[in-house]
Design an enzyme around this catalytic site. Structure first.
Site, PDB file in Angstrom:
ATOM      1  N   LEU A 268     -56.074 -34.620 -10.913  1.00 33.39           N
ATOM      2  CA  LEU A 268     -57.229 -35.326 -10.373  1.00 33.39           C
ATOM      3  C   LEU A 268     -58.149 -34.399  -9.587  1.00 33.39           C
ATOM      4  O   LEU A 268     -59.364 -34.407  -9.770  1.00 33.39           O
ATOM      5  CB  LEU A 268     -56.768 -36.472  -9.475  1.00 33.39           C
ATOM      6  CG  LEU A 268     -56.217 -37.704 -10.186  1.00 33.39           C
ATOM      7  CD1 LEU A 268     -55.481 -38.604  -9.202  1.00 33.39           C
ATOM      8  CD2 LEU A 268     -57.331 -38.479 -10.864  1.00 33.39           C
TER       9      LEU A 268
ATOM     10  N   ASN B 206     -57.380 -34.752  -1.469  1.00 29.32           N
ATOM     11  CA  ASN B 206     -56.628 -35.153  -2.648  1.00 29.32           C
ATOM     12  C   ASN B 206     -55.217 -34.571  -2.675  1.00 29.32           C
ATOM     13  O   ASN B 206     -54.349 -35.086  -3.376  1.00 29.32           O
ATOM     14  CB  ASN B 206     -57.396 -34.720  -3.903  1.00 29.32           C
ATOM     15  CG  ASN B 206     -56.563 -34.822  -5.162  1.00 29.32           C
ATOM     16  OD1 ASN B 206     -56.325 -35.915  -5.661  1.00 29.32           O
ATOM     17  ND2 ASN B 206     -56.110 -33.680  -5.674  1.00 29.32           N
TER      18      ASN B 206
ATOM     19  N   SER C 157     -53.227 -45.120  -2.327  1.00 33.78           N
ATOM     20  CA  SER C 157     -52.400 -45.346  -3.511  1.00 33.78           C
ATOM     21  C   SER C 157     -51.992 -46.803  -3.588  1.00 33.78           C
ATOM     22  O   SER C 157     -51.829 -47.477  -2.561  1.00 33.78           O
ATOM     23  CB  SER C 157     -51.142 -44.465  -3.449  1.00 33.78           C
ATOM     24  OG  SER C 157     -50.161 -44.901  -4.378  1.00 33.78           O
TER      25      SER C 157
ATOM     26  N   TYR D 239     -43.917 -42.046   0.419  1.00 30.95           N
ATOM     27  CA  TYR D 239     -45.244 -41.913  -0.194  1.00 30.95           C
ATOM     28  C   TYR D 239     -46.137 -43.091   0.197  1.00 30.95           C
ATOM     29  O   TYR D 239     -47.287 -42.917   0.612  1.00 30.95           O
ATOM     30  CB  TYR D 239     -45.077 -41.843  -1.710  1.00 30.95           C
ATOM     31  CG  TYR D 239     -46.314 -41.445  -2.478  1.00 30.95           C
ATOM     32  CD1 TYR D 239     -46.614 -40.094  -2.690  1.00 30.95           C
ATOM     33  CD2 TYR D 239     -47.162 -42.391  -3.029  1.00 30.95           C
ATOM     34  CE1 TYR D 239     -47.729 -39.707  -3.419  1.00 30.95           C
ATOM     35  CE2 TYR D 239     -48.285 -42.018  -3.754  1.00 30.95           C
ATOM     36  CZ  TYR D 239     -48.566 -40.680  -3.949  1.00 30.95           C
ATOM     37  OH  TYR D 239     -49.676 -40.307  -4.662  1.00 30.95           O
TER      38      TYR D 239
ATOM     39  N   ALA E 243     -45.782 -45.108   2.770  1.00 29.76           N
ATOM     40  CA  ALA E 243     -46.056 -45.080   4.211  1.00 29.76           C
ATOM     41  C   ALA E 243     -47.178 -44.094   4.524  1.00 29.76           C
ATOM     42  O   ALA E 243     -48.073 -44.380   5.331  1.00 29.76           O
ATOM     43  CB  ALA E 243     -44.792 -44.703   4.975  1.00 29.76           C
ATOM     44  N   ALA E 244     -47.144 -42.932   3.878  1.00 30.78           N
ATOM     45  CA  ALA E 244     -48.180 -41.924   4.106  1.00 30.78           C
ATOM     46  C   ALA E 244     -49.542 -42.424   3.649  1.00 30.78           C
ATOM     47  O   ALA E 244     -50.560 -42.251   4.330  1.00 30.78           O
ATOM     48  CB  ALA E 244     -47.814 -40.631   3.373  1.00 30.78           C
ATOM     49  N   LYS E 245     -49.581 -43.065   2.479  1.00 36.56           N
ATOM     50  CA  LYS E 245     -50.857 -43.556   1.965  1.00 36.56           C
ATOM     51  C   LYS E 245     -51.373 -44.730   2.791  1.00 36.56           C
ATOM     52  O   LYS E 245     -52.591 -44.913   2.949  1.00 36.56           O
ATOM     53  CB  LYS E 245     -50.710 -43.956   0.496  1.00 36.56           C
ATOM     54  CG  LYS E 245     -50.457 -42.789  -0.437  1.00 36.56           C
ATOM     55  CD  LYS E 245     -51.527 -41.717  -0.310  1.00 36.56           C
ATOM     56  CE  LYS E 245     -51.410 -40.652  -1.389  1.00 36.56           C
ATOM     57  NZ  LYS E 245     -52.417 -39.576  -1.218  1.00 36.56           N
TER      58      LYS E 245
ATOM     59  N   ALA F  43     -54.027 -42.732 -12.754  1.00 37.76           N
ATOM     60  CA  ALA F  43     -54.383 -41.675 -13.697  1.00 37.76           C
ATOM     61  C   ALA F  43     -53.134 -40.938 -14.163  1.00 37.76           C
ATOM     62  O   ALA F  43     -52.122 -40.869 -13.455  1.00 37.76           O
ATOM     63  CB  ALA F  43     -55.349 -40.678 -13.046  1.00 37.76           C
TER      64      ALA F  43
ATOM     65  N   ARG G  28     -49.413 -34.996 -13.146  1.00 35.35           N
ATOM     66  CA  ARG G  28     -48.061 -34.429 -13.146  1.00 35.35           C
ATOM     67  C   ARG G  28     -47.036 -35.407 -12.587  1.00 35.35           C
ATOM     68  O   ARG G  28     -45.872 -35.378 -12.963  1.00 35.35           O
ATOM     69  CB  ARG G  28     -48.035 -33.133 -12.314  1.00 35.35           C
ATOM     70  CG  ARG G  28     -48.754 -31.962 -12.960  1.00 35.35           C
ATOM     71  CD  ARG G  28     -48.466 -30.686 -12.195  1.00 35.35           C
ATOM     72  NE  ARG G  28     -48.886 -30.785 -10.814  1.00 35.35           N
ATOM     73  CZ  ARG G  28     -48.471 -29.967  -9.841  1.00 35.35           C
ATOM     74  NH1 ARG G  28     -47.571 -29.023 -10.109  1.00 35.35           N
ATOM     75  NH2 ARG G  28     -48.925 -30.095  -8.610  1.00 35.35           N
TER      76      ARG G  28
END
Length: 320
Positions: A22, A103, A155, A167, A169-171, A199, A202
């Site tokens: 991205l 990003n 996210s 992930y 929690a961070a977002k 999207a 990886r």
């Protein structure tokens, strides 16, 4: 009929995690539309391990080959000194910084019962820590210039998804930071928004098994279709601030934090709540507070029959 193209001549952008996926698409599109771009990427694996200076360099090479202008930064933006170095690279090379696209991220899938301290710390350090550090490094420059555009990355994991506690929690933290930065930046001409992208990257390469669904996802959700949303949010003409847009495959929609109508009591009890749960949770009539004070103001309005003399301070009270 479309108005004049949204161009970025004279603008300088810093895109983190722009070595692949991205971020690379964001950097390439901004450069294609005239921006000078600092391509930041440490060149790590999806889980954050390893380092390679070639990742950022490859994106810069592609931009320059296409006639654009870009420089590489392999600084670790999850650390204060790394974020400062990436911002300084823009200021040293071009004397300004107009756009920040946060990003950079890593992904370490672990169920909550198996979540290690290391995975938790590294995930939050990269996502919310990196976003905070880069914005802090560039904020004073944007404030003094009276202008700036910041695009953060949230996210759909904030809705909840097994194996993504760190992930998500961070977002979620990035979402809250975005809202507050938008309010504090408004008086300085700084607009701050966020995207929730779907999207093929990886991360999906490693988490979605090969098969019919994976083939469909890769075909329908290329990273390029998210890039135009980021470019719009990064542009001088973007009309909004403090908003989150979910996007993938060319589809875009606004994400709202809403509240239900709810119910009020003079002396609420656990039994009241048990009996009224269906009414409290009813989503048929919802509303989106514009900030914390707006939410508090709404609650006091629902309590008018208990305090008819609610003072004027509610309009200017700081958030609790």
């Amino acid at each position: 009929m479309e108005r004049q193209d949204m161009r970025f001549e004279g603008r300088v952008a810093l895109v983190t995690g722009a070595g692949r996926g991205l971020g690379q698409q964001y950097a390439k599109l901004l450069a294609e539309r005239g921006a000078r771009v600092v391509v930041n990427d440490v060149g790590c694996q999806v889980n954050g391990a390893g380092r390679s200076p070639h990742s950022a360099g490859d994106t810069v090479e592609a931009i320059v080959k296409a006639g654009g202008s870009a420089i590489a930064s392999a600084d670790d933006i999850s650390r204060r000194e790394g974020a400062r170095a990436a911002v300084t690279a823009a200021l040293r090379e071009w004397g300004r910084l107009d756009v920040i696209v946060n990003n950079a991220g890593i992904f370490i899938p672990q169920s909550f019962s198996d979540l290690t301290d290391d995975a938790w710390s590294r995930t939050l350090d990269t996502h919310i820590g990196g976003t905070f550090q880069v914005v802090r490094a560039g904020w004073e420059h944007m404030r003094d210039a009276g202008n700036g555009r910041i695009v953060n990355t949230c996210s759909a994991t904030v809705y909840g998804l097994p194996g993504t506690a760190a992930y998500g929690a961070a977002k979620g933290a990035v979402l809250g930071l975005t809202k507050t930065l938008a309010i504090e930046g408004a008086e300085h001409g700084i607009k701050v928004n966020a995207v929730m992208p779907f999207a093929a990257t990886r991360i999906t390469d490693q988490t979605v098994p090969e098969g019919e669904f994976r083939s469909m996802f890769d075909r329908m959700f290329p990273a390029e279709k998210v890039a135009c949303v980021v470019a719009w949010l990064a542009h001088e003409d973007v009309p909004c601030t403090g908003e989150i847009f979910e996007t993938g495959g060319g589809y875009v929609r606004r994400v709202l934090l809403t509240v239900t109508t709810g119910q009020a009591w003079d002396r609420p009890t656990p039994e009241n709540l048990r009996s009224a749960y269906t009414t409290i949770a009813d989503p048929s009539h919802t509303w989106a507070p514009k900030d914390s004070n707006d939410a508090l103001r709404s609650i006091t309005q629902h309590l008018q029959d208990q305090a008819a003399d609610i003072p004027d301070w509610i309009d200017t009270a700081p958030a609790p």
